[in-house]
Each structure stands twice: as structure tokens, then as C-alpha cells.
Design a protein around this motif. Structure first.
Motif, PDB file in Angstrom:
ATOM      1  N   LYS A  19     -11.551  -9.527 -31.258  1.00 10.51           N
ATOM      2  CA  LYS A  19     -10.390  -9.512 -30.280  1.00 10.51           C
ATOM      3  C   LYS A  19      -8.894  -9.112 -30.854  1.00 10.51           C
ATOM      4  O   LYS A  19      -8.502  -9.435 -32.063  1.00 10.51           O
ATOM      5  N   GLU A  20      -8.197  -8.416 -30.368  1.00 10.21           N
ATOM      6  CA  GLU A  20      -6.904  -8.077 -30.621  1.00 10.21           C
ATOM      7  C   GLU A  20      -6.066  -9.083 -30.755  1.00 10.21           C
ATOM      8  O   GLU A  20      -5.220  -9.119 -31.727  1.00 10.21           O
ATOM      9  N   LYS A  21      -5.920 -10.183 -29.911  1.00  9.88           N
ATOM     10  CA  LYS A  21      -4.937 -11.319 -29.738  1.00  9.88           C
ATOM     11  C   LYS A  21      -6.030 -12.464 -29.685  1.00  9.88           C
ATOM     12  O   LYS A  21      -6.694 -12.598 -29.077  1.00  9.88           O
ATOM     13  N   VAL A  22      -5.762 -13.379 -30.886  1.00  5.72           N
ATOM     14  CA  VAL A  22      -6.438 -14.428 -31.236  1.00  5.72           C
ATOM     15  C   VAL A  22      -5.457 -15.767 -31.510  1.00  5.72           C
ATOM     16  O   VAL A  22      -4.615 -15.396 -32.309  1.00  5.72           O
ATOM     17  N   GLY A  23      -5.622 -16.883 -30.890  1.00  3.29           N
ATOM     18  CA  GLY A  23      -5.132 -18.134 -31.425  1.00  3.29           C
ATOM     19  C   GLY A  23      -6.470 -18.799 -31.933  1.00  3.29           C
ATOM     20  O   GLY A  23      -7.496 -19.356 -31.452  1.00  3.29           O
ATOM     21  N   LEU A  24      -6.490 -18.922 -33.284  1.00  6.08           N
ATOM     22  CA  LEU A  24      -7.330 -19.748 -34.149  1.00  6.08           C
ATOM     23  C   LEU A  24      -6.752 -21.014 -34.251  1.00  6.08           C
ATOM     24  O   LEU A  24      -5.896 -21.536 -35.101  1.00  6.08           O
ATOM     25  N   LEU A  25      -7.418 -22.143 -33.383  1.00  9.59           N
ATOM     26  CA  LEU A  25      -6.824 -23.539 -33.368  1.00  9.59           C
ATOM     27  C   LEU A  25      -7.952 -24.299 -34.288  1.00  9.59           C
ATOM     28  O   LEU A  25      -8.358 -25.095 -33.987  1.00  9.59           O
ATOM     29  N   MET A  26      -7.625 -24.181 -35.641  1.00 12.22           N
ATOM     30  CA  MET A  26      -8.624 -24.865 -36.435  1.00 12.22           C
ATOM     31  C   MET A  26      -7.862 -25.991 -37.221  1.00 12.22           C
ATOM     32  O   MET A  26      -6.978 -25.828 -37.819  1.00 12.22           O
ATOM     33  N   ASP A  27      -8.564 -27.180 -37.157  1.00 12.95           N
ATOM     34  CA  ASP A  27      -7.953 -28.039 -37.867  1.00 12.95           C
ATOM     35  C   ASP A  27      -8.001 -28.036 -39.470  1.00 12.95           C
ATOM     36  O   ASP A  27      -8.431 -27.029 -40.202  1.00 12.95           O
ATOM     37  N   MET A  28      -7.008 -28.821 -39.952  1.00 12.95           N
ATOM     38  CA  MET A  28      -6.465 -28.637 -41.585  1.00 12.95           C
ATOM     39  C   MET A  28      -7.840 -28.914 -42.209  1.00 12.95           C
ATOM     40  O   MET A  28      -8.790 -29.712 -42.027  1.00 12.95           O
ATOM     41  N   GLY A  29      -8.354 -28.149 -43.432  1.00 13.97           N
ATOM     42  CA  GLY A  29      -9.609 -28.221 -44.112  1.00 13.97           C
ATOM     43  C   GLY A  29     -10.433 -27.263 -43.705  1.00 13.97           C
ATOM     44  O   GLY A  29     -11.391 -27.326 -44.384  1.00 13.97           O
ATOM     45  N   LEU A  30     -10.289 -26.650 -42.706  1.00  6.32           N
ATOM     46  CA  LEU A  30     -11.551 -25.762 -42.241  1.00  6.32           C
ATOM     47  C   LEU A  30     -11.490 -24.616 -42.604  1.00  6.32           C
ATOM     48  O   LEU A  30     -12.347 -23.660 -42.578  1.00  6.32           O
ATOM     49  N   GLY A  31     -10.545 -24.030 -43.383  1.00  6.23           N
ATOM     50  CA  GLY A  31     -10.520 -22.751 -44.169  1.00  6.23           C
ATOM     51  C   GLY A  31      -9.946 -21.363 -43.313  1.00  6.23           C
ATOM     52  O   GLY A  31     -10.478 -20.448 -43.485  1.00  6.23           O
ATOM     53  N   LYS A  32      -8.879 -21.783 -42.533  1.00  5.64           N
ATOM     54  CA  LYS A  32      -8.160 -20.784 -41.675  1.00  5.64           C
ATOM     55  C   LYS A  32      -7.903 -19.587 -42.524  1.00  5.64           C
ATOM     56  O   LYS A  32      -7.703 -18.313 -42.407  1.00  5.64           O
ATOM     57  N   THR A  33      -7.229 -19.847 -43.630  1.00  5.77           N
ATOM     58  CA  THR A  33      -6.539 -18.946 -44.596  1.00  5.77           C
ATOM     59  C   THR A  33      -7.925 -17.952 -45.167  1.00  5.77           C
ATOM     60  O   THR A  33      -7.702 -16.641 -44.958  1.00  5.77           O
ATOM     61  N   VAL A  34      -8.763 -18.342 -45.714  1.00  6.39           N
ATOM     62  CA  VAL A  34      -9.840 -17.483 -46.541  1.00  6.39           C
ATOM     63  C   VAL A  34     -10.651 -16.695 -45.072  1.00  6.39           C
ATOM     64  O   VAL A  34     -10.953 -15.549 -45.075  1.00  6.39           O
ATOM     65  N   VAL A  35     -10.553 -17.377 -43.964  1.00  4.82           N
ATOM     66  CA  VAL A  35     -11.300 -16.692 -42.897  1.00  4.82           C
ATOM     67  C   VAL A  35     -10.505 -15.517 -42.493  1.00  4.82           C
ATOM     68  O   VAL A  35     -11.005 -14.273 -42.206  1.00  4.82           O
ATOM     69  N   THR A  36      -9.093 -15.748 -42.361  1.00  6.57           N
ATOM     70  CA  THR A  36      -8.226 -14.589 -41.910  1.00  6.57           C
ATOM     71  C   THR A  36      -8.235 -13.582 -42.951  1.00  6.57           C
ATOM     72  O   THR A  36      -8.077 -12.527 -42.656  1.00  6.57           O
ATOM     73  N   LEU A  37      -8.089 -13.925 -44.321  1.00  9.01           N
ATOM     74  CA  LEU A  37      -8.101 -12.663 -45.206  1.00  9.01           C
ATOM     75  C   LEU A  37      -9.385 -12.103 -45.376  1.00  9.01           C
ATOM     76  O   LEU A  37      -9.355 -10.861 -45.373  1.00  9.01           O
ATOM     77  N   THR A  38     -10.517 -12.576 -45.125  1.00  5.14           N
ATOM     78  CA  THR A  38     -11.819 -11.846 -45.040  1.00  5.14           C
ATOM     79  C   THR A  38     -11.890 -10.907 -43.825  1.00  5.14           C
ATOM     80  O   THR A  38     -12.231  -9.881 -44.100  1.00  5.14           O
ATOM     81  N   ALA A  39     -11.188 -11.208 -42.751  1.00  9.55           N
ATOM     82  CA  ALA A  39     -11.265 -10.794 -41.611  1.00  9.55           C
ATOM     83  C   ALA A  39     -10.324  -9.352 -41.702  1.00  9.55           C
ATOM     84  O   ALA A  39     -10.494  -8.171 -41.460  1.00  9.55           O
ATOM     85  N   LEU A 155      -2.442 -18.900 -36.286  1.00  7.62           N
ATOM     86  CA  LEU A 155      -3.245 -20.125 -37.033  1.00  7.62           C
ATOM     87  C   LEU A 155      -2.663 -21.261 -36.869  1.00  7.62           C
ATOM     88  O   LEU A 155      -1.098 -21.441 -37.020  1.00  7.62           O
ATOM     89  N   THR A 156      -3.232 -22.475 -36.255  1.00 10.20           N
ATOM     90  CA  THR A 156      -2.721 -23.886 -36.219  1.00 10.20           C
ATOM     91  C   THR A 156      -3.512 -24.863 -36.032  1.00 10.20           C
ATOM     92  O   THR A 156      -4.878 -24.641 -35.437  1.00 10.20           O
ATOM     93  N   GLY A 157      -3.490 -26.075 -36.393  1.00  9.81           N
ATOM     94  CA  GLY A 157      -4.317 -27.248 -36.211  1.00  9.81           C
ATOM     95  C   GLY A 157      -3.644 -28.002 -35.178  1.00  9.81           C
ATOM     96  O   GLY A 157      -4.468 -28.616 -34.657  1.00  9.81           O
ATOM     97  N   THR A 158      -2.500 -27.969 -34.951  1.00 14.29           N
ATOM     98  CA  THR A 158      -1.614 -28.642 -33.793  1.00 14.29           C
ATOM     99  C   THR A 158      -0.967 -27.509 -32.878  1.00 14.29           C
ATOM    100  O   THR A 158       0.307 -27.407 -32.832  1.00 14.29           O
ATOM    101  N   PRO A 159      -1.615 -26.973 -32.003  1.00 16.99           N
ATOM    102  CA  PRO A 159      -0.846 -26.111 -31.031  1.00 16.99           C
ATOM    103  C   PRO A 159      -0.103 -26.716 -30.192  1.00 16.99           C
ATOM    104  O   PRO A 159       0.928 -25.644 -29.607  1.00 16.99           O
ATOM    105  N   ALA A 160       0.162 -27.848 -29.814  1.00 17.78           N
ATOM    106  CA  ALA A 160       1.053 -28.622 -28.687  1.00 17.78           C
ATOM    107  C   ALA A 160       1.248 -30.068 -29.670  1.00 17.78           C
ATOM    108  O   ALA A 160       1.065 -31.118 -28.660  1.00 17.78           O
ATOM    109  N   PRO A 161       2.094 -30.035 -30.453  1.00 21.77           N
ATOM    110  CA  PRO A 161       2.462 -31.331 -30.796  1.00 21.77           C
ATOM    111  C   PRO A 161       3.177 -32.331 -30.119  1.00 21.77           C
ATOM    112  O   PRO A 161       3.227 -33.617 -30.273  1.00 21.77           O
ATOM    113  N   ASN A 162       4.103 -31.692 -29.301  1.00 22.57           N
ATOM    114  CA  ASN A 162       4.824 -32.514 -28.355  1.00 22.57           C
ATOM    115  C   ASN A 162       4.269 -32.412 -26.977  1.00 22.57           C
ATOM    116  O   ASN A 162       5.128 -32.953 -26.174  1.00 22.57           O
TER     117      ASN A 162
END
Length: 449
Positions: A19-39, A155-162
Motif C-alpha cells: 500500500k502506498e498510504k499506510v497507518g501502522l498502529l503498532m504498540d510499543m515494543g512490537l518493532g515498528k522501526t525494524v519493520v519499516t526499515l526492512t520494507a 507510525l504510532t502506538g497511540t493514534p488518538a491520545p485525546n
């Protein structure tokens, strides 16, 4: 280190590839950074779909996390990363350096857009912590919406904090208003009703019936949500509340300040801005000091310092991570314990080697992306925060994948003070503007009684 992705990480990476437009709403500790770098690596060198990638991140994360993750994993070693940080001269030099990925802190997004003007060179943008673009009025949002590239990942684990209102600007950066509408006004009219108001002035909105379900339905094709508890087996997290008894002298001063601050407002409407000012003063005093109007701090008591000393002694040499709220907290902690403040990526490395016995961190500067779990398992909240997002993200610096020991989170709560209201709100996960307003109103009623 050899990367052996979990199935959920492979799934998340495939979303970015497909997908060209992606919201990856992954909790802290699930490896968002390595996933994104690999992609990114695959899109760049296997698919030949992108050439130049921009990562926008909180300052501490921009300084350390993306480069550290790239160096950590064997399969990412070929990616060249340039940090667009520091003075303007240093940032321009970094942009002219040949690299695959350019990492900039979010405070310099406006500068970057102006610098390139109509010659935007990035065909992929990654926003590390998408929720930091939740305000549609912020300059960083308005700047970035002008240069939305072909590919964008949030990338975020808290998309709607408020609350759900935060989602509009975040999703707009992904899809240009395709799903939630072209304007925040239209989004508000479709999904929300006025809530708190003073005659014609509306302070807050509440979702219409079924709004949450309707919004999530519209987002399901570009956003994927993953919770840590569904995928990770972490050590136990132990939450400990330590009640602090203030001396009679200190408590009398606290009550006098509380009365002086709150009673003048008893017959007028309380709004978020003055409620925040009031609670800040009271929380400062609960911690042990309060600022004068001229900026100097008056010390009131040292009860939290004494309680912290007991915690450090009981830790028996184990490193302790302390979250503080105010500069006078930091100054007193440094003076009392000779503690070190987290300031650089080198500090992170030294901490993770277990070589810093006491480290001070402001939750806003370590709220996202920093991996500190190797350095210890004891957290102390010297001063509490009304921000549920900051609270959760800060705790996740130690309570995350890779942590080997049970994580102990101590909260120093001064009895009979605003500390108790914040702690209650955090436990109920109701922290935010409404919780703050209700706490102030409750204390006014108590004083009047």
C-alpha cells in the motif's frame, strides 16, 4: 544480529510494501522501526519503487533510534542514513550527503519544506509518531500537507491520545482527506456533537452514536492495528504507589496555595488553560518546590526525595530510571543524588551497559522510540503527568520486547494533594482535559465545604 521476524512483523511489512498510504498502529515494543526499515530496503533495492526516503521523528529518536536499528540488524547494514540535525549549516550538509534515508526531527519540518520549496526530493516519507501531527492548526502539519509524496507511512502506538478528533489531521497526511474529509470542520460536523460549552463558546465535542465504528470502518483499508498483549510475552509489570505524608508545615502551605489559587474561580467557568495552570502549581508543590513569578523556585519540602532515597537503597545497586516533571525537580534530584540526565545517544548506550546507577528523564524527551530496556527494570515517577500518552510511552522504554526482568514502576504520590487525582485518572485511563477539569472542580467543592 540476524533478523528473524515474527509473523506479525512480516504482516506489517507486507502492508507497507502493498500500500502506498499506510497507518501502522503498532504498540510499543512490537518493532515498528525494524519493520519499516526492512520494507524501505525492499522498496528501494528489490522493487526499485523509491529512491530517497525522509523519516520525521522526535528529536531523541532522530538522533539515535533509526541509525541504531540499522546498525543492529545484519540485513540492514547496507542502508545509508543521514541525520538532518543541528544548526542550519549542519542540516544542509546532511541533506547534501549521499544517503538512502534522511532523518529529521519534527521541529524542523517547516524549515525543510521551505528549504526545498517546489523541488521536494523525497518519494517516501515516514512519520515516526504520527500522533505528533494531531493538530490541524500546527505549522508542521500545514507544511507537510503541501508536499505529501507518493508513499507515506505513519507510525504510532497511540493514534488518538485525546480522542477521535485527533485522527483527522493524522489520516489527512496519509490520504489527503479521501476517507475522513478534506476539512476538520466537515469531519467534526459528520461525527461529533458539541459537549462542554459556555453559551456560544464550545470547549469540547463528543462523538455521535456509532461514530467510532463508522470512522474505523473507513480506515480499515489503510490502517493496521496491533497490540503488544496479543503478540508478546513480557515479564510481569508491577505498579507500586508510594504514599508520601507531607509535614504539617508543608501541608499547610499546600492548602493555602490551593485555596488562594482555586477560590477566586469558584463563581466563574473553568476552562482547560486556567485549570492546567492551577494544577501545575499544585503538582509542583506536591513534588517539593514551586516557581515564583520571576522564575526562581522556592523549596517547600523534601519528602519525595527521602522516599526516593529509600527506593534507591532498596534497589541494592540496580539502575533506577526517574521521570521528573519540572526543572526544579531535576535540579534538586541532581543535587541530592548526583544523578545523570539523559541528553544524548551516548547516554543511552552507557545506560544500556548498566553503567548509570540513576538516570533522570523528562517523559516528553523519552516518550517515543528509545530502547532503554537493557539498562534496568526499575522506574520511579517523581512527578506525575496528565498525559496518558506520555505516561504509557515513557513506561514502555523499559517495559518492552527484550526486557528480561519484571518491571517495577514506583509512583510517588503526596497524600491529600493533586497527585492523587492524577494517579486516579491514570489508573482509570481517563487522563486528558476532561479529567483535569473535573479534578479542579472537585477540589474547589472540597475547599468550599
Amino acid at each position: 544480529m540476524i533478523y528473524k521476524p515474527h509473523s506479525y512483523q512480516e504482516y506489517a511489512m507486507q502492508w507497507i510494501l502493498d500500500k502506498e498510504k499506510v497507518g501502522l498502529l503498532m504498540d510499543m515494543g512490537l518493532g515498528k522501526t525494524v519493520v519499516t526499515l526492512t520494507a524501505i530496503g525492499e522498496l528501494m533495492y528489490d522493487y526499485f519503487d523509491v529512491i530517497r526516503v525522509l523519516v520525521i521523528a522526535p528529536l531523541r529518536v532522530a538522533e539515535d533510534t533509526w541509525s541504531s536499528e540499522s546498525e543492529k540488524w545484519d540485513h540492514l547494514g547496507y542502508l545509508k542514513i543521514s541525520k538532518v540535525l543541528g544548526s542550519e549549516k549542519e542540516r544542509i550538509s546532511a541533506l547534501n550527503h549521499k544517503a538512502d534515508i534522511y532523518v529529521i526531527n519534527r521541529e524542523n519540518v517547516v524549515w525543510l519544506v521551505k528549504y526545498y520549496d517546489k523541488d521536494w526530493p523525497f518519494d517516501m516519507v515516514v512519520i515516526d509518531e504520527l500522533s505528533s501531527f494531531k493538530s490541524s492548526k500546527s505549522q508542521r502539519f500545514r507544511a507537510l500537507k503541501k508536499v505529501r509524496p507518493k508513499r507515506i507511512v505513519g507510525l504510532t502506538g497511540t493514534p488518538a491520545p485525546n480522542g477521535l478528533m485527533d485522527l483527522w489531521s493524522e489520516i489527512y497526511l496519509l490520504d489527503g482527506g479521501e476517507r475522513l474529509g478534506k476539512t476538520i470542520t466537515g469531519y467534526r460536523e459528520r461525527y461529533f456533537l458539541p459537549d462542554k460549552r459556555n453559551q456560544n463558546v464550545i470547549f469540547s465535542y463528543k462523538p455521535k452514536e456509532g461514530a467510532k465504528e463508522n470512522i474505523y470502518e473507513k480506515l480499515k483499508d489503510i490502517c493496521v492495528s496491533m497490540k503488544a498483549e496479543d503478540y508478546l510475552k513480557l515479564p510481569e509489570r508491577i505498579n507500586n504507589i508510594i504514599k508520601i505524608n507531607l509535614s504539617k508545615t508543608a501541608m499547610d502551605k499546600y492548602k493555602q496555595l490551593e485555596k488562594d489559587l482555586l477560590l477566586p474561580l469558584k463563581d466563574s467557568d473553568i476552562v482547560a488553560n486556567n485549570a492546567a495552570v492551577l494544577t501545575n502549581k499544585l503538582l509542583q508543590m506536591a513534588n517539593g518546590a514551586v516557581y515564583y513569578e520571576n522564575g526562581d523556585a522556592l523549596e517547600i519540602h523534601d519528602e519525595k526525595l527521602k522516599a526516593l532515597e529509600d527506593i534507591i537503597e532498596a534497589a541494592n545497586g540496580k539502575p533506577v530510571l526517574i521521570f521528573y516533571s519540572y526543572k526544579h525537580d531535576r535540579d534538586r534530584l541532581q543535587k541530592y543524588f548526583k544523578a545523570k540526565e539523559l541528553k544524548s545517544s551516548d547516554d543511552i548506550k552507557v545506560w544500556n551497559r548498566g553503567e548509570i546507577p540513576i538516570m533522570l528523564v523528562h517523559p516528553a524527551s523519552a516518550g517515543h522510540g528509545l530502547n532503554l530496556q537493557a539498562g534496568g527494570n526499575i522506574i520511579v515517577w517523581f512527578g506525575l503527568t496528565w498525559s496518558l500518552e506520555l505516561y504509557q510511552q515513557a513506561n514502555a522504554r523499559l517495559y518492552r520486547q527484550g526486557q528480561k526482568e519484571n518491571v517495577i514502576i514506583h509512583h510517588l504520590v503526596a497524600k491529600g494533594t493533586m497527585d492523587e487525582d492524577v494517579m486516579k485518572a491514570l489508573q482509570n485511563k481517563e487522563v486528558g482535559q476532561e479529567a483535569l477539569l473535573q479534578a479542579v472542580k472537585a477540589r474547589i467543592s472540597k475547599i468550599n465545604d
